[in-house]
Design a protein around this motif. Structure first.
Motif, PDB file in Angstrom:
ATOM      1  N   SER A 145     -17.037 -24.729  -7.559  1.00 22.26           N
ATOM      2  CA  SER A 145     -16.492 -24.641  -8.911  1.00 22.26           C
ATOM      3  C   SER A 145     -15.908 -23.243  -9.127  1.00 22.26           C
ATOM      4  CB  SER A 145     -17.596 -24.887  -9.939  1.00 22.26           C
ATOM      5  OG  SER A 145     -18.529 -23.816  -9.931  1.00 22.26           O
ATOM      6  N   PRO A 146     -15.028 -23.094 -10.136  1.00 20.38           N
ATOM      7  CA  PRO A 146     -14.488 -21.751 -10.421  1.00 20.38           C
ATOM      8  C   PRO A 146     -15.579 -20.726 -10.711  1.00 20.38           C
ATOM      9  CG  PRO A 146     -13.220 -23.427 -11.566  1.00 20.38           C
ATOM     10  CD  PRO A 146     -14.394 -24.126 -10.962  1.00 20.38           C
ATOM     11  N   LEU A 147     -16.629 -21.140 -11.435  1.00 26.51           N
ATOM     12  CA  LEU A 147     -17.703 -20.202 -11.756  1.00 26.51           C
ATOM     13  C   LEU A 147     -18.463 -19.783 -10.499  1.00 26.51           C
ATOM     14  CD1 LEU A 147     -19.219 -18.653 -13.894  1.00 26.51           C
ATOM     15  CD2 LEU A 147     -20.688 -20.653 -14.240  1.00 26.51           C
ATOM     16  N   HIS A 148     -18.722 -20.738  -9.611  1.00 27.24           N
ATOM     17  CA  HIS A 148     -19.387 -20.433  -8.349  1.00 27.24           C
ATOM     18  C   HIS A 148     -18.559 -19.421  -7.552  1.00 27.24           C
ATOM     19  CE1 HIS A 148     -21.535 -22.217  -4.540  1.00 27.24           C
ATOM     20  NE2 HIS A 148     -21.617 -20.906  -4.605  1.00 27.24           N
ATOM     21  N   ALA A 149     -17.246 -19.669  -7.471  1.00 25.65           N
ATOM     22  CA  ALA A 149     -16.367 -18.754  -6.731  1.00 25.65           C
ATOM     23  C   ALA A 149     -16.308 -17.389  -7.406  1.00 25.65           C
ATOM     24  CB  ALA A 149     -14.972 -19.360  -6.621  1.00 25.65           C
ATOM     25  N   GLY A 150     -16.243 -17.375  -8.738  1.00 20.31           N
ATOM     26  CA  GLY A 150     -16.164 -16.110  -9.461  1.00 20.31           C
ATOM     27  C   GLY A 150     -17.402 -15.267  -9.288  1.00 20.31           C
ATOM     28  N   LEU A 151     -18.572 -15.899  -9.355  1.00 23.99           N
ATOM     29  CA  LEU A 151     -19.817 -15.162  -9.165  1.00 23.99           C
ATOM     30  C   LEU A 151     -19.953 -14.658  -7.726  1.00 23.99           C
ATOM     31  CD1 LEU A 151     -22.264 -17.393 -11.233  1.00 23.99           C
ATOM     32  CD2 LEU A 151     -21.489 -15.088 -11.807  1.00 23.99           C
ATOM     33  N   THR A 152     -19.416 -15.419  -6.774  1.00 29.18           N
ATOM     34  CA  THR A 152     -19.456 -14.992  -5.377  1.00 29.18           C
ATOM     35  C   THR A 152     -18.667 -13.702  -5.178  1.00 29.18           C
ATOM     36  OG1 THR A 152     -19.704 -17.276  -4.612  1.00 29.18           O
ATOM     37  CG2 THR A 152     -18.897 -15.671  -2.999  1.00 29.18           C
ATOM     38  N   GLY A 153     -17.604 -13.530  -5.953  1.00 28.51           N
ATOM     39  CA  GLY A 153     -16.784 -12.327  -5.816  1.00 28.51           C
ATOM     40  C   GLY A 153     -17.331 -11.113  -6.524  1.00 28.51           C
ATOM     41  N   LEU A 154     -18.378 -11.295  -7.328  1.00 29.03           N
ATOM     42  CA  LEU A 154     -18.914 -10.173  -8.101  1.00 29.03           C
ATOM     43  C   LEU A 154     -19.445  -9.035  -7.224  1.00 29.03           C
ATOM     44  CD1 LEU A 154     -19.215  -9.371 -11.041  1.00 29.03           C
ATOM     45  CD2 LEU A 154     -21.492 -10.421 -11.052  1.00 29.03           C
ATOM     46  N   PRO A 155     -20.208  -9.306  -6.148  1.00 18.39           N
ATOM     47  CA  PRO A 155     -20.667  -8.196  -5.288  1.00 18.39           C
ATOM     48  C   PRO A 155     -19.512  -7.396  -4.690  1.00 18.39           C
ATOM     49  CG  PRO A 155     -21.911 -10.200  -4.816  1.00 18.39           C
ATOM     50  CD  PRO A 155     -20.789 -10.599  -5.712  1.00 18.39           C
ATOM     51  N   PHE A 156     -18.418  -8.077  -4.370  1.00 19.78           N
ATOM     52  CA  PHE A 156     -17.238  -7.407  -3.834  1.00 19.78           C
ATOM     53  C   PHE A 156     -16.700  -6.397  -4.848  1.00 19.78           C
ATOM     54  CE2 PHE A 156     -12.645  -7.049  -3.464  1.00 19.78           C
ATOM     55  CZ  PHE A 156     -12.473  -6.739  -2.129  1.00 19.78           C
ATOM     56  N   SER A 157     -16.511  -6.847  -6.106  1.00 14.54           N
ATOM     57  CA  SER A 157     -15.963  -5.975  -7.140  1.00 14.54           C
ATOM     58  C   SER A 157     -16.878  -4.794  -7.422  1.00 14.54           C
ATOM     59  CB  SER A 157     -15.734  -6.777  -8.429  1.00 14.54           C
ATOM     60  OG  SER A 157     -14.789  -7.803  -8.223  1.00 14.54           O
ATOM     61  N   LEU A 158     -18.178  -5.043  -7.469  1.00 15.81           N
ATOM     62  CA  LEU A 158     -19.129  -3.967  -7.719  1.00 15.81           C
ATOM     63  C   LEU A 158     -19.117  -2.952  -6.575  1.00 15.81           C
ATOM     64  CD1 LEU A 158     -22.117  -6.036  -9.169  1.00 15.81           C
ATOM     65  CD2 LEU A 158     -20.563  -4.527 -10.426  1.00 15.81           C
ATOM     66  N   ALA A 159     -18.991  -3.443  -5.342  1.00 16.91           N
ATOM     67  CA  ALA A 159     -18.940  -2.536  -4.191  1.00 16.91           C
ATOM     68  C   ALA A 159     -17.682  -1.674  -4.237  1.00 16.91           C
ATOM     69  CB  ALA A 159     -18.992  -3.339  -2.891  1.00 16.91           C
ATOM     70  N   VAL A 160     -16.553  -2.264  -4.634  1.00 13.59           N
ATOM     71  CA  VAL A 160     -15.307  -1.501  -4.760  1.00 13.59           C
ATOM     72  C   VAL A 160     -15.481  -0.376  -5.773  1.00 13.59           C
ATOM     73  CG1 VAL A 160     -12.892  -1.578  -5.491  1.00 13.59           C
ATOM     74  CG2 VAL A 160     -13.798  -3.403  -4.070  1.00 13.59           C
ATOM     75  N   SER A 161     -16.006  -0.714  -6.959  1.00 14.25           N
ATOM     76  CA  SER A 161     -16.172   0.283  -8.017  1.00 14.25           C
ATOM     77  C   SER A 161     -17.119   1.405  -7.583  1.00 14.25           C
ATOM     78  CB  SER A 161     -16.704  -0.391  -9.289  1.00 14.25           C
ATOM     79  OG  SER A 161     -15.802  -1.367  -9.758  1.00 14.25           O
ATOM     80  N   THR A 162     -18.220   1.041  -6.939  1.00 15.06           N
ATOM     81  CA  THR A 162     -19.200   2.038  -6.510  1.00 15.06           C
ATOM     82  C   THR A 162     -18.607   2.998  -5.482  1.00 15.06           C
ATOM     83  OG1 THR A 162     -21.014   0.483  -6.887  1.00 15.06           O
ATOM     84  CG2 THR A 162     -21.467   2.370  -5.468  1.00 15.06           C
ATOM     85  N   ALA A 163     -17.962   2.441  -4.461  1.00 17.53           N
ATOM     86  CA  ALA A 163     -17.393   3.280  -3.404  1.00 17.53           C
ATOM     87  C   ALA A 163     -16.230   4.117  -3.920  1.00 17.53           C
ATOM     88  CB  ALA A 163     -16.935   2.402  -2.237  1.00 17.53           C
ATOM     89  N   ALA A 164     -15.464   3.581  -4.865  1.00 16.92           N
ATOM     90  CA  ALA A 164     -14.329   4.330  -5.407  1.00 16.92           C
ATOM     91  C   ALA A 164     -14.814   5.590  -6.119  1.00 16.92           C
ATOM     92  CB  ALA A 164     -13.539   3.449  -6.371  1.00 16.92           C
ATOM     93  N   GLY A 165     -15.840   5.453  -6.956  1.00 13.26           N
ATOM     94  CA  GLY A 165     -16.365   6.625  -7.646  1.00 13.26           C
ATOM     95  C   GLY A 165     -16.971   7.635  -6.689  1.00 13.26           C
ATOM     96  N   LEU A 166     -17.691   7.158  -5.691  1.00  9.94           N
ATOM     97  CA  LEU A 166     -18.335   8.041  -4.719  1.00  9.94           C
ATOM     98  C   LEU A 166     -17.304   8.780  -3.875  1.00  9.94           C
ATOM     99  CD1 LEU A 166     -21.116   8.881  -3.570  1.00  9.94           C
ATOM    100  CD2 LEU A 166     -20.868   7.030  -1.898  1.00  9.94           C
TER     101      LEU A 166
END
Length: 505
Positions: free
Chosen positions: A317-338
């Protein structure tokens, strides 16, 4: 085409705590920037729902995403130049008004053709709106406040990357009022209307004192060359790769050559080319442009293919796919700031190269898992490669612009920033066009008469596309050797170019 003399920056930048209008102006332009960022990421997650509801072909699906990126890329430099000539507030308001109208047309589209046309309009309007954002910030805030303001802007960018896919998944999954995917566009209407009303009241007008003439012929040439390359790539598979498509793609190289030749003539004639060709004499800038282009290609391929693989291939489902991508987005934000705060000041170029290798390692891990687990792959099994990919991407995206600009003369920083953003969007559009070759070319060759066969076909296509993304990332790693080893320009200079020379924010 002439422009009135601008009010000096010192007059435009309010001083003293009593003037709170500038903070309201900041809220308006940041909301508009957030709306654009979300709109780019929100659409991918709803693509399968659009495909089912409108009976759209995969070629149309590609154009829903590639059309926006192409129109955005083609108009970025032009939009920035028009802001310099006619006023940044005026162009911002025109852009956000058009973007809101185009969003309404997208939301009420009755067929794929109308949706594609509306997305092209939406991208063109974003190209008028987005270049004005940083320029407005720069002339609205005094120098001692800009560090804090640009930090807030970076947070908004990170929030847009994280929230876009999840918001798109929720709106599609909820099926509000039976509208299915349409609320992902209609949600822009109240935000856009509020932006227009508040922007008219609180944003201060500014112009460049010596704005150059608009290079109309340059705009036509570069846009035509892009269309000649990307349109046949996107439609070629559907149409059986006709001869005219191959001729168009070959002809696009000639048009690009003509564009470069004309820009040289334009520079000698009146000093107002669309692209400042002298920038390419700077080795690090030329290499950085190549990095931005190829990085954009890899992202254009990955994100569309990834969405189709999860929702059509695996049936999520779209929600399943969207939640699956959440760790990716969080990792991008974390590494970008660091990377910006801790790593780049100490290790310089090596951080970006480590990012390319890390992202490639994540791609290879994902490639192995897709083949190992097939249709039984779970969200939890996807998390490790996505986190590794996200960390690698974060190490690249945040410091890349600064690294590319480090050897560029300050007087050309605005033009160089505009060209960097434009080339990245061009790469994204090109990557979306190449999906026909690296993904659908494989899917079409596999039998898909049963759900299991569809999953197998999409898994094979996903693996093939990932392989190409990995190859591109290794190429990016090699290109990065031409970047300067350490930063030579202060962050404030790279992030806040002279407003009189800003072309793209």
């Amino acid at each position: 085409m002439s422009s009135p003399v601008a009010v000096p920056q010192t007059t435009l930048a309010p001083s003293g705590p009593a003037d709170r209008r500038r903070w309201l102006a900041l809220a308006v332009v940041m909301t508009a920037a957030f709306m654009d960022l979300v709109d780019v990421t929100i659409v991918n997650i709803a693509i399968p729902s659009i495909e089912r509801d409108l009976s759209a072909t995969f070629g149309s699906i590609q154009w829903i995403t590639a059309g926006y990126a192409l129109a955005f890329a083609a108009g970025l430099i032009t939009g920035g130049r028009l802001g310099d000539i006619y006023g940044r507030k005026r162009l911002f308001l025109l852009g956000i008004t058009g973007f809101t109208l185009a969003s309404a047309l997208c939301g009420f589209a009755v067929n794929p053709d109308m949706l594609v046309a509306s997305r092209l309009l939406q991208g063109a309007m974003a190209a008028l709106m987005v270049p004005q954002v940083l320029a407005i910030i720069h002339v609205t805030f005094p120098a001692h406040e800009r560090g804090k303001v640009f930090g807030m802007f970076g947070a908004i960018v990170g929030l847009g990357a994280v929230s876009g896919p999840l918001l798109g998944a929720l709106l599609t999954q909820w099926n509000l009022f039976g509208l299915e995917w349409r609320p992902i566009f209609l949600i822009n209407l109240p935000v856009g209307i509020a932006g227009v009303l508040l922007g008219r009241k609180f944003i201060t007008e500014s112009k460049a004192p010596k704005a150059l003439r608009l290079d109309v012929i340059g705009v036509v040439l570069v846009t035509g060359a892009l269309l000649m390359l990307i349109y046949p790539l996107t439609r070629g598979r559907e149409l059986g790769w006709p001869l005219w498509g191959h001729l168009c793609m070959a002809g696009s190289a000639l048009v690009f050559v003509a564009f470069v030749a004309y820009e040289r003539v334009k520079t000698r004639k009146d000093g107002s080319p669309l692209v400042e060709l002298s920038l390419f004499k700077v080795k690090s800038f030329a290499a950085g442009i190549a990095v931005q282009l190829t990085f954009g290609i890899s992202l254009g391929i990955f994100f569309l293919v990834w969405t189709l693989y999860m929702q059509i291939g695996l049936g999520w489902s779209p929600l399943h796919a969207g939640l699956t991508g959440l760790p990716f987005s969080l990792a991008v934000s974390t590494a970008a700031g660091l990377s910006v705060q801790k790593l780049v000041p100490r290790f310089g170029r090596k951080v970006l190269q480590a990012g390319a290798l890390t992202m490639a390692a994540g791609v290879l891990l994902y490639l192995w898992e897709a083949g190992r687990y097939g249709a039984d792959i779970s969200t939890w099994q996807m998390v490790p490669p996505l986190v590794v990919m996200g960390l690698g991407m974060g190490l690249i995206v945040a410091p890349l612009t600064d690294a590319v600009l480090s050897d560029v003369p300050r007087e050309h920083s605005g033009s160089a920033s505009g060209l960097i953003n434009t080339v990245q969007q061009m790469g994204n559009a090109l990557g979306l066009g190449l999906v026909s070759v690296v993904f659908f070319g494989v899917v079409d060759d596999r039998p898909s008469t049963t759900p299991a066969a569809v999953t197998a076909a999409f898994t094979d296509g996903f693996q093939n596309a990932l392989g190409w993304v990995g190859v591109v990332l290794l190429g990016i790693f090699l290109l990065m050797f031409a970047l300067p080893k350490h930063r030579a320009v202060a962050p404030a200079e790279a992030q806040a170019p002279d407003p009189e020379k800003v072309l793209v924010g």
